[in-house]
Design a protein around this motif. Sequence first.
Motif, PDB file in Angstrom:
ATOM      1  N   LYS A   7       3.614  -3.812  10.085  1.00 49.40           N
ATOM      2  CA  LYS A   7       4.220  -4.148   8.799  1.00 49.40           C
ATOM      3  C   LYS A   7       4.446  -2.864   8.006  1.00 49.40           C
ATOM      4  CE  LYS A   7       3.776  -4.843   4.184  1.00 49.40           C
ATOM      5  NZ  LYS A   7       3.052  -4.100   3.138  1.00 49.40           N
ATOM      6  N   GLY A   9       5.542  -1.356   4.284  1.00 49.85           N
ATOM      7  CA  GLY A   9       5.692  -1.704   2.872  1.00 49.85           C
ATOM      8  C   GLY A   9       6.908  -1.033   2.234  1.00 49.85           C
ATOM      9  N   THR A  11       7.520   1.424   0.022  1.00 54.61           N
ATOM     10  CA  THR A  11       7.729   2.875   0.015  1.00 54.61           C
ATOM     11  C   THR A  11       8.104   3.359   1.411  1.00 54.61           C
ATOM     12  OG1 THR A  11       5.789   2.799  -1.392  1.00 54.61           O
ATOM     13  CG2 THR A  11       6.755   4.958  -1.023  1.00 54.61           C
ATOM     14  N   TYR A 172       1.345  -0.476   7.779  1.00 57.55           N
ATOM     15  CA  TYR A 172       1.720   0.900   7.419  1.00 57.55           C
ATOM     16  C   TYR A 172       2.087   0.949   5.946  1.00 57.55           C
ATOM     17  CZ  TYR A 172       1.793   2.153  12.333  1.00 57.55           C
ATOM     18  OH  TYR A 172       1.429   2.406  13.627  1.00 57.55           O
ATOM     19  N   THR A 173       1.453   1.894   5.233  1.00 59.39           N
ATOM     20  CA  THR A 173       1.711   1.985   3.799  1.00 59.39           C
ATOM     21  C   THR A 173       1.768   3.445   3.366  1.00 59.39           C
ATOM     22  OG1 THR A 173       0.951   1.189   1.640  1.00 59.39           O
ATOM     23  CG2 THR A 173      -0.769   1.641   3.276  1.00 59.39           C
ATOM     24  N   ASP A 174       1.679   3.681   2.041  1.00 53.89           N
ATOM     25  CA  ASP A 174       1.840   5.045   1.541  1.00 53.89           C
ATOM     26  C   ASP A 174       0.511   5.781   1.387  1.00 53.89           C
ATOM     27  OD1 ASP A 174       0.911   3.593  -0.576  1.00 53.89           O
ATOM     28  OD2 ASP A 174       2.611   3.982  -1.900  1.00 53.89           O
ATOM     29  N   VAL A 175      -0.592   5.162   1.825  1.00 59.32           N
ATOM     30  CA  VAL A 175      -1.883   5.856   1.920  1.00 59.32           C
ATOM     31  C   VAL A 175      -2.366   5.678   3.361  1.00 59.32           C
ATOM     32  CG1 VAL A 175      -2.732   5.806  -0.457  1.00 59.32           C
ATOM     33  CG2 VAL A 175      -2.958   3.771   0.945  1.00 59.32           C
ATOM     34  N   VAL A 178      -7.756   2.349   3.860  1.00 59.05           N
ATOM     35  CA  VAL A 178      -8.425   1.776   2.698  1.00 59.05           C
ATOM     36  C   VAL A 178      -9.409   2.821   2.198  1.00 59.05           C
ATOM     37  CG1 VAL A 178      -9.874  -0.100   1.853  1.00 59.05           C
ATOM     38  CG2 VAL A 178      -8.177  -0.542   3.658  1.00 59.05           C
ATOM     39  N   TYR A 179      -9.361   3.103   0.924  1.00 60.59           N
ATOM     40  CA  TYR A 179     -10.200   4.134   0.321  1.00 60.59           C
ATOM     41  C   TYR A 179     -11.364   3.517  -0.462  1.00 60.59           C
ATOM     42  CZ  TYR A 179      -7.325   8.177   1.482  1.00 60.59           C
ATOM     43  OH  TYR A 179      -6.690   9.175   2.157  1.00 60.59           O
ATOM     44  N   ASP A 182      -8.976   3.271  -5.484  1.00 61.21           N
ATOM     45  CA  ASP A 182      -7.563   3.667  -5.465  1.00 61.21           C
ATOM     46  C   ASP A 182      -7.449   5.185  -5.615  1.00 61.21           C
ATOM     47  OD1 ASP A 182      -4.870   4.103  -5.844  1.00 61.21           O
ATOM     48  OD2 ASP A 182      -4.604   2.350  -7.136  1.00 61.21           O
ATOM     49  N   ARG A 184      -5.122   6.961  -6.318  1.00 60.51           N
ATOM     50  CA  ARG A 184      -4.278   7.383  -7.457  1.00 60.51           C
ATOM     51  C   ARG A 184      -5.111   7.575  -8.721  1.00 60.51           C
ATOM     52  NH1 ARG A 184       1.490   5.558  -6.346  1.00 60.51           N
ATOM     53  NH2 ARG A 184       1.177   4.397  -4.433  1.00 60.51           N
ATOM     54  N   MET A 203     -12.641  -6.734  -2.108  1.00 62.22           N
ATOM     55  CA  MET A 203     -11.836  -5.654  -2.694  1.00 62.22           C
ATOM     56  C   MET A 203     -10.443  -6.185  -3.066  1.00 62.22           C
ATOM     57  SD  MET A 203     -13.364  -2.496  -2.750  1.00 62.22           S
ATOM     58  CE  MET A 203     -12.278  -1.136  -2.362  1.00 62.22           C
ATOM     59  N   SER A 208      -7.767  -4.557  -5.504  1.00 59.14           N
ATOM     60  CA  SER A 208      -7.250  -3.474  -4.661  1.00 59.14           C
ATOM     61  C   SER A 208      -6.033  -3.981  -3.904  1.00 59.14           C
ATOM     62  CB  SER A 208      -8.304  -3.028  -3.646  1.00 59.14           C
ATOM     63  OG  SER A 208      -9.438  -2.598  -4.328  1.00 59.14           O
ATOM     64  N   LYS A 209      -4.872  -3.595  -4.389  1.00 61.96           N
ATOM     65  CA  LYS A 209      -3.677  -4.257  -3.853  1.00 61.96           C
ATOM     66  C   LYS A 209      -3.197  -3.643  -2.535  1.00 61.96           C
ATOM     67  CE  LYS A 209      -0.191  -1.546  -6.096  1.00 61.96           C
ATOM     68  NZ  LYS A 209       1.183  -1.455  -6.433  1.00 61.96           N
ATOM     69  N   VAL A 210      -4.024  -2.824  -1.910  1.00 65.19           N
ATOM     70  CA  VAL A 210      -3.619  -2.232  -0.633  1.00 65.19           C
ATOM     71  C   VAL A 210      -3.368  -3.327   0.416  1.00 65.19           C
ATOM     72  CG1 VAL A 210      -6.019  -1.704   0.000  1.00 65.19           C
ATOM     73  CG2 VAL A 210      -4.174  -0.436   1.075  1.00 65.19           C
TER      74      VAL A 210
HETATM   75  P1  ADP Z   1       3.040  -1.313   0.227  1.00 60.23           P
HETATM   76  O1  ADP Z   1       4.302  -1.178  -0.549  1.00 60.23           O
HETATM   77  O2  ADP Z   1       3.028  -0.479   1.467  1.00 60.23           O
HETATM   78  O3  ADP Z   1       2.654  -2.721   0.478  1.00 60.23           O
HETATM   79  P2  ADP Z   1       1.142  -1.181  -1.961  1.00 60.23           P
HETATM   80  O4  ADP Z   1       1.610  -0.382  -3.138  1.00 60.23           O
HETATM   81  O5  ADP Z   1       1.218  -2.645  -2.044  1.00 60.23           O
HETATM   82  O6  ADP Z   1       1.915  -0.637  -0.661  1.00 60.23           O
HETATM   83  O7  ADP Z   1      -0.371  -0.788  -1.601  1.00 60.23           O
HETATM   84  C1  ADP Z   1      -0.720   0.561  -1.389  1.00 60.23           C
HETATM   85  C2  ADP Z   1      -1.333   1.122  -2.655  1.00 60.23           C
HETATM   86  O8  ADP Z   1      -2.564   0.458  -2.910  1.00 60.23           O
HETATM   87  C3  ADP Z   1      -1.728   2.582  -2.588  1.00 60.23           C
HETATM   88  O9  ADP Z   1      -0.639   3.415  -2.895  1.00 60.23           O
HETATM   89  C4  ADP Z   1      -2.853   2.687  -3.613  1.00 60.23           C
HETATM   90  O10 ADP Z   1      -2.421   3.215  -4.853  1.00 60.23           O
HETATM   91  C5  ADP Z   1      -3.279   1.248  -3.843  1.00 60.23           C
HETATM   92  N1  ADP Z   1      -4.718   1.031  -3.673  1.00 60.23           N
HETATM   93  C6  ADP Z   1      -5.517   0.340  -4.517  1.00 60.23           C
HETATM   94  N2  ADP Z   1      -6.770   0.350  -4.098  1.00 60.23           N
HETATM   95  C7  ADP Z   1      -6.799   1.034  -2.941  1.00 60.23           C
HETATM   96  C8  ADP Z   1      -7.833   1.359  -2.017  1.00 60.23           C
HETATM   97  N3  ADP Z   1      -9.091   0.989  -2.199  1.00 60.23           N
HETATM   98  N4  ADP Z   1      -7.495   2.078  -0.918  1.00 60.23           N
HETATM   99  C9  ADP Z   1      -6.234   2.458  -0.705  1.00 60.23           C
HETATM  100  N5  ADP Z   1      -5.208   2.171  -1.546  1.00 60.23           N
HETATM  101  C10 ADP Z   1      -5.478   1.472  -2.657  1.00 60.23           C
END
Ligand code: ADP
Length: 409
Positions: A7, A9, A11, A172-175, A178-179, A182, A184, A203, A208-210
């Motif tokens: 998948k 996202g 970005t 696959y995302t922009d980080v 899972v951290y 966040d 950021r 979470m 945590s919207k990851v």
């Molecule tokens: P996508 O568009 O790929 O679905 P999202 O913006 O929905 O990406 O989710 C990725 C973002 O989630 C990251 O850029 C980060 O800012 C945020 N985020 C929030 N909490 C965490 C976490 N614990 N670990 C990693 N990312 C997190």
Amino acid sequence: MALIVQKYGGTSVGNIERIKSVAQRVARFKAQGHQIVVVVSAMSGETDRLIHLAKQIQAHPDPREFDVMVSTGEQVSIALLSMALIDLGLKARSYTGAQVRILTDNAHNKARILNIDETNMRNDLQAGYVVVVAGFQGVDEKGNITTLGRGGSDTTGVALAAALNADECQIYTDVDGVYTTDPRIVPEARRLKTITFEEMLEMASLGSKVLQIRSVGFAGKYKVKLRVLSSFEEAGEGTLITFEEDEKMEQAIISGIAFNRDEAKITILDVPDRPGIAYQILGPIAEANIDVDMIVQNVGHDGMTDFSFTVHRSDFAKAMGILKKQVAPHIGAREVTGDDKITKVSAVGVGMRSHAGIASKMFRTLAEEGINIQMISTSEIKISVVIDEKYMELAVRVLHKAFELDHQV
Ligand code: ADP
Ligand code: ASP
Ligand code: MG
């Protein structure tokens, strides 16, 4: 040979270059002999743009028409990615949710997946195609387009992986995983190599919207091997969601700090302290389809008590209206007050089960910064507090440090 659902996202498909680079990654996996199903989100910013358009016509857009509209973002992405794959000489075919027949209930804007027809996908995979599916959307029994709620492409990805019994679902995302919180907000946050399913569920539900929470639920129910990875890096192991606690390498007490800026707090002052009062307050709220999160009822005094709860910020005005007009006069409450400038901050970790003193450490850390705690709620593996929104970043940073999340191995 494995069957992999990937998948990507918003970005990760944010412009033509990015889409081409996704196509190249998919091609590399295909060249290794794997069968690939790709789920894509709308290009970054597109869903927001569409919502903004709709709201210029109707402040609260008609739910059915809203779904017809916001589902178009993903339709553009699947076609572009399929073209990019075909351009690389691969066989690829795109599908909207309705074309796959991702059957959902009819709860527009937050529909739930009920069933997925695998036939077309299986036939295509067998014939050597890369199958590209639009995330975030489905179709109800009557053929209406539905969407799955913000971040819903994660859920499409995991649900497809479950339906196809895939070997792995890669988000696959922009980080690059899972951290601990966040990255950021806290640059010192660390990537977790693994996180337990239960912790990930907490979470996600705590902000945590990851990963969208429903995607984590699907992974748990169908034991999908789920990994979060970066689409911007060539290689990397990302974060694996595990199902056994002892699989977890890093035995931390706290695994992460989550926060949620989307809540609002409502307090009803001086309500009669008698049986049935919680029901009289929250019954009409539930009838209006408003979800309630934290609830606190104070110890009564002189037959009276105060009652507070939190709702999603988008439901704040509606909930306040119901309480002021219907509930307060009916039960004889003195006043209804509200605050939509709050944040919920939570510490999550399965290690909490076997360690005392976590809550007190959290409260002391916040006290030392002069941050007032307005509400508290706990479960076996999490502690949440509601604080003034303006202290959110500070609270997350000091808690991250206090629990030494920045320097564990
Ligand atoms: P996508 O568009 O790929 O679905 P999202 O913006 O929905 O990406 O989710 C990725 C973002 O989630 C990251 O850029 C980060 O800012 C945020 N985020 C929030 N909490 C965490 C976490 N614990 N670990 C990693 N990312 C997190
Ligand atoms: N495009 C949808 C959103 O922005 C779904 C997703 O990206 O997961 O919420
Ligand atoms: Mg997302």
